[in-house]
Design an enzyme around this catalytic site. Structure first.
Site, PDB file in Angstrom:
ATOM      1  N   SER A  41       0.837  -1.200   0.000  1.00 60.10           N
ATOM      2  CA  SER A  41       0.000   0.000   0.000  1.00 60.10           C
ATOM      3  C   SER A  41       0.876   1.256   0.000  1.00 60.10           C
ATOM      4  CB  SER A  41      -0.981  -0.025   1.169  1.00 60.10           C
ATOM      5  OG  SER A  41      -2.117   0.764   0.871  1.00 60.10           O
ATOM      6  N   LYS A  64     -21.428  16.797  10.363  1.00 59.91           N
ATOM      7  CA  LYS A  64     -20.335  17.056  11.303  1.00 59.91           C
ATOM      8  C   LYS A  64     -19.900  15.789  12.034  1.00 59.91           C
ATOM      9  CE  LYS A  64     -17.340  19.517  13.479  1.00 59.91           C
ATOM     10  NZ  LYS A  64     -16.118  19.898  12.749  1.00 59.91           N
TER      11      LYS A  64
END
Length: 333
Positions: free
Chosen positions: A146, A198
């Site tokens: 990765s 949020k």
């Protein structure tokens, strides 16, 4: 508390300190002081150790990248083995700026890490290649997956061990959902927020479809960047990279078959390849180290004495990081 218990407590405390002293003395007895004090200090926090003598002034610098790539400060002086992002970037800068360094080898052993941190290392490697015109080779260790592959992609040559785990091309973002468990044990979550999204990826409720779409768009953008880095670095077509980049890991041998790595070999083989291919027959080979030898020794000694505490600090760091979901170029099992 009666007298017998006091005596037992005193004996236990005494044995504890005797054990610490014994471990410290053992660390001193087994330390490689000759190697420690033979390192040349090239910066307040960086030193270099000669691993292969050379006849000329040219050098090949070997930099080790071990552990998860995250820009986090080690929690204490005990945790000396943790990856230090700022220090690693500084070592890359030093190797690039040093006129005597004619080639750089990165020994990569990491499952990846943060998107931003991986990009910063990648960009620094490209800068060294373009601004200083120095070859950069990557030698893969046990794992270079990765983010570990992201930073390897621009290298002039990638060498992996036959059994290296690499690939895992992609982006991942995870969080926990404790809502059902909280209901069972009677825990209420109180959230006051300024906007609808949020508390996206909140651990206290199910994710909505619109939230998932927002995050998927972000992940797709980051994945596109990952793909482009490989297209540019490995000279592969975008469709081919996307075909290979479905998140799976490859062994070093498999990665060579699909042109994700160039050669199979060890770090020693990588050094030999650079010497031959870049015509650096007289070059001295040095390893960059973090910090002064004596400071490293003391830190490692303390770490060995307080291994359980050191592991606890690392667990606390992971828990703190886990409170804030983030996109990662990370291979996790």
């Amino acid at each position: 508390m009666n007298m017998k218990r006091w005596i037992a407590l005193v004996i236990a405390v005494g044995l504890f300190f005797v054990s610490i002293a014994f471990q410290f003395i053992s660390s001193i007895a087994t330390a490689d002081f000759e190697s420690m004090f033979s390192m040349e200090q090239i910066d307040d926090d960086i030193s270099e150790k000669v691993i292969e003598e050379g006849a000329g002034t040219n050098k090949i610098a070997v930099l080790h990248l071990n552990g998860v790539i995250q820009d986090t400060t080690p929690s204490s002086f005990i945790n000396t083995g943790a990856y230090n992002h700022k220090r690693f970037l500084e070592m890359l800068d030093k190797a690039g700026e040093d006129r005597n360094v004619s080639g750089i080898i990165l020994r990569v052993n990491t499952p990846g890490g943060g998107v931003v941190e991986s990009a910063e290392i990648h960009d620094k490697i490209v800068e060294i290649q373009e601004e200083y015109e120095k070859p950069v080779y990557v030698s893969m260790g046990n794992t270079a997956a990765s983010g570990g592959y992201y930073i390897a992609a621009p290298a002039d040559k990638i060498i992996a061990h036959n059994a290296t785990l690499t690939g895992s091309i992609g982006v991942i973002m995870e969080s926990f959902n404790f809502a059902e468990l909280a209901d069972k044990i009677g825990v209420d979550f109180n959230t006051i927020k300024s906007g609808e999204y949020k508390d996206i990826m909140s651990t206290s409720r199910e994710m909505t479809d619109s939230e998932r779409e927002i995050l998927q768009t972000m992940i797709d953008d980051m994945y596109d960047d990952f793909v482009q880095v490989i297209v540019d670095g490995r000279d592969l077509s975008e469709p081919r990279v996307r075909e290979l980049g479905d998140g799976r890991v490859y062994t070093g041998a498999q990665a060579q078959e699909v042109n994700l790595v160039d050669e199979l070999g060890s770090l020693d083989d990588t050094i030999a390849m650079m010497i031959e291919e870049q015509e650096l027959g007289n070059a001295k080979v040095v390893e960059y180290e973090q910090g002064l030898g004596i400071n490293q020794f003391l830190g490692v000694s303390m770490q060995s004495m307080f291994r359980a505490d050191s592991d606890m600090f690392e667990i606390q760091d992971l828990l703190r990081e886990g409170n804030a979901p983030r996109a990662m170029y990370l291979y996790s099992k």
